[in-house]
Enzyme design. Structure first.
Site, PDB file in Angstrom:
ATOM      1  N   ARG A  99       4.835 -26.921   1.634  1.00  0.00           N
ATOM      2  CA  ARG A  99       4.121 -26.071   2.599  1.00  0.00           C
ATOM      3  C   ARG A  99       5.046 -25.701   3.753  1.00  0.00           C
ATOM      4  O   ARG A  99       5.059 -24.577   4.226  1.00  0.00           O
ATOM      5  CB  ARG A  99       2.855 -26.773   3.128  1.00  0.00           C
ATOM      6  N   TYR A 125      -6.179  -0.020   8.192  1.00  0.00           N
ATOM      7  CA  TYR A 125      -6.684  -0.590   6.942  1.00  0.00           C
ATOM      8  C   TYR A 125      -8.017  -1.302   7.209  1.00  0.00           C
ATOM      9  O   TYR A 125      -8.128  -2.062   8.174  1.00  0.00           O
ATOM     10  CB  TYR A 125      -5.634  -1.586   6.424  1.00  0.00           C
ATOM     11  N   ASP A 144       2.283  -2.411  11.161  1.00  0.00           N
ATOM     12  CA  ASP A 144       2.027  -2.642   9.744  1.00  0.00           C
ATOM     13  C   ASP A 144       2.760  -1.537   8.980  1.00  0.00           C
ATOM     14  O   ASP A 144       2.392  -0.367   9.059  1.00  0.00           O
ATOM     15  CB  ASP A 144       0.508  -2.590   9.503  1.00  0.00           C
ATOM     16  N   LYS A 177       1.643  -4.507  -2.029  1.00  0.00           N
ATOM     17  CA  LYS A 177       1.766  -3.078  -2.291  1.00  0.00           C
ATOM     18  C   LYS A 177       3.188  -2.736  -2.731  1.00  0.00           C
ATOM     19  O   LYS A 177       3.630  -3.243  -3.739  1.00  0.00           O
ATOM     20  CB  LYS A 177       1.310  -2.296  -1.049  1.00  0.00           C
TER      21      LYS A 177
HETATM   22  C1  LIG Z   1      -3.565  -4.010   1.567  1.00  0.00           C
HETATM   23  C2  LIG Z   1      -3.238  -3.848   2.979  1.00  0.00           C
HETATM   24  C3  LIG Z   1      -3.356  -4.919   3.876  1.00  0.00           C
HETATM   25  C4  LIG Z   1      -3.878  -6.268   3.461  1.00  0.00           C
HETATM   26  O1  LIG Z   1      -3.011  -6.936   2.599  1.00  0.00           O
HETATM   27  P1  LIG Z   1      -3.473  -7.972   1.467  1.00  0.00           P
HETATM   28  O2  LIG Z   1      -2.204  -8.319   0.796  1.00  0.00           O
HETATM   29  O3  LIG Z   1      -4.464  -7.282   0.595  1.00  0.00           O
HETATM   30  O4  LIG Z   1      -4.098  -9.128   2.196  1.00  0.00           O
HETATM   31  C5  LIG Z   1      -2.971  -4.704   5.185  1.00  0.00           C
HETATM   32  N1  LIG Z   1      -2.524  -3.504   5.610  1.00  0.00           N
HETATM   33  C6  LIG Z   1      -2.418  -2.468   4.777  1.00  0.00           C
HETATM   34  C7  LIG Z   1      -1.921  -1.165   5.305  1.00  0.00           C
HETATM   35  C8  LIG Z   1      -2.770  -2.587   3.448  1.00  0.00           C
HETATM   36  O5  LIG Z   1      -2.684  -1.532   2.631  1.00  0.00           O
END
Ligand SMILES: *Cc1c(COP(=O)(O)O)cnc(C)c1O
Length: 389
Positions: free
Chosen positions: A56, A109, A181, A206
């Site tokens: 961890r 998001y 982000d 993604k």
């Molecule tokens: C999918 C997404 C998230 C969240 O990520 P997870 O891996 O699903 O927890 C946050 N920000 C954006 C822009 C996303 O497309």
């Protein structure tokens, strides 16, 4: 970033964190092994072997991924998490406390808004959402409790762009943290740290992972004090990815450059073709001259990504019929994988927002988002065209 010998993005993405160990006892693996051990034996009571104690806290496969992640964003440090939302939670828990206020882009998001509005709200953290395409809206929202600005650019699903550099100047002047982000463009097309952001967060699920086969999150930054806090909480809270997840994510990163090039190449072809189609009311893609922030986008990013949003000329029944006719595009949430996906924000990714809020933002029933994959673009266009017809 100790690997100064790697200059280009693709070279860094392939080699960083994964240098073969050719020293005595090293096995020369070209790919970092999946270290599944949860704990590490030591020779001496006070000396962890090679710095590893318990997985961890630190694991060799995760460490390799974290080095790779840092290099992608021109950062000193990278941290890997079990999901994008886990990474986001660690940022909030590390930088804010009860009574603090943050300012966020109004088109974030949906899951990020849910985290702020339904989880951290219970811990006394408040949020003001603003249209950050105009940086003045951020200035207006600053209060004495404000500690942090949270941006996404382009946003989801309306692909609005904000000026990271201008907003970073506002953040610095007011002593606020700036978090970006960067999931939608990936580090290949945009590097927010270079534009003045303090932290970059990604859903590695993604584009970074890129194959729709692993959930993950990452944070990249260069400030050592903040890094120590984040790392402390990564261990204290335990929202870590498994060694196998780290391996999959690293495997994905190696082809990030060629994938992003193809995503963007296909996306502009489809965006232009959709723009000309009589059944399409409007196409939103940052690489189209018709996009309101096309000029800013060209200045701030090295490419426009693989997400297109469009409005069809019709109602929800037309939308459902259109989506049911598609054969190549899969009807699914998420984005950034090699396969093309299509989704309906109002009923799917943004269903957690109340309808009035969705409508205020412009997430209408005829709005559709596609994540353009890296298939042959002719197959993608033929599929869209036959379904529209
Ligand atoms: C999918 C997404 C998230 C969240 O990520 P997870 O891996 O699903 O927890 C946050 N920000 C954006 C822009 C996303 O497309």
């Amino acid at each position: 970033m100790k690997n100064d010998k790697y200059k280009g993005f693709a070279t860094k993405a392939i080699h960083s964190g994964e240098e073969p160990n050719l020293k005595d006892g090293g096995t020369g693996d070209v790919v970092v092994p999946i270290h599944i051990s949860s704990t590490f034996a030591r020779k001496e009571i006070e000396v962890p072997t090679a710095g590893y104690e318990y997985s961890r806290s630190l694991n060799p496969t995760r460490k390799a991924l974290e080095e790779k992640l840092a290099v992608l964003e021109n950062a000193k440090y990278g941290l890997a998490f079990a999901s994008g939302l886990a990474a986001e939670s660690i940022i909030i828990l590390s930088l804010l406390k009860s009574g603090d206020h943050l300012i966020a882009f109004d088109d974030l998001y949906g899951g990020t808004k849910r985290l702020f509005n339904k989880v951290f709200s219970d811990f006394g953290i408040t949020v003001t959402y603003v249209n950050a395409t105009n940086p003045n809206n951020i200035i207006t929202a600053i209060k004495k409790e404000t500690k942090l600005i949270w941006l996404e650019t382009p946003t989801n699903p309306l692909l609005k762009i904000c000026d990271i550099k201008a907003i970073s100047e506002i953040a610095k002047k007011n002593e606020l943290y700036l978090v970006v982000d960067n999931t939608f463009l990936s580090p290949y097309f945009q590097n927010p740290l270079d534009l003045g952001a303090d932290l970059v967060v990604h859903s590695s699920t993604k584009y970074i992972g890129g194959h729709s086969d692993v959930i993950g999150g990452s944070i990249m930054l260069s400030d050592s004090t903040i890094y120590e806090k984040l790392q402390f909480n990564q261990n204290a809270i335990g929202a870590i990815p498994s060694p196998f997840d780290c391996f999959l994510t690293m495997r994905g990163i190696k082809t990030l450059e060629i994938r992003m090039k193809k995503h963007a190449e296909n996306a502009i072809v489809l965006a232009r073709a959709l723009e000309k189609h009589p059944k399409i009311k409007k196409v939103i893609y940052p690489g189209l001259e018709s996009h309101p922030q096309f000029v800013l986008s060209k200045k701030q990013c090295r490419g426009f990504g693989g997400i297109i949003t469009f409005l069809i000329d019709g109602d929800i029944n037309n939308v459902k019929k259109f989506m049911a006719k598609l054969k190549v595009f899969a009807l699914a949430e998420s984005l950034g994988g090699v396969e093309s996906l299509i989704e309906h924000p109002a009923l799917m990714t943004h269903a957690s927002l109340v309808q009035t809020e969705r409508e205020k933002l412009g997430i209408t029933d005829n709005l559709i988002r596609v994540s353009v994959g890296i298939e042959d673009v002719s197959d993608l266009w033929n599929d869209l065209q036959q379904a529209l017809d």
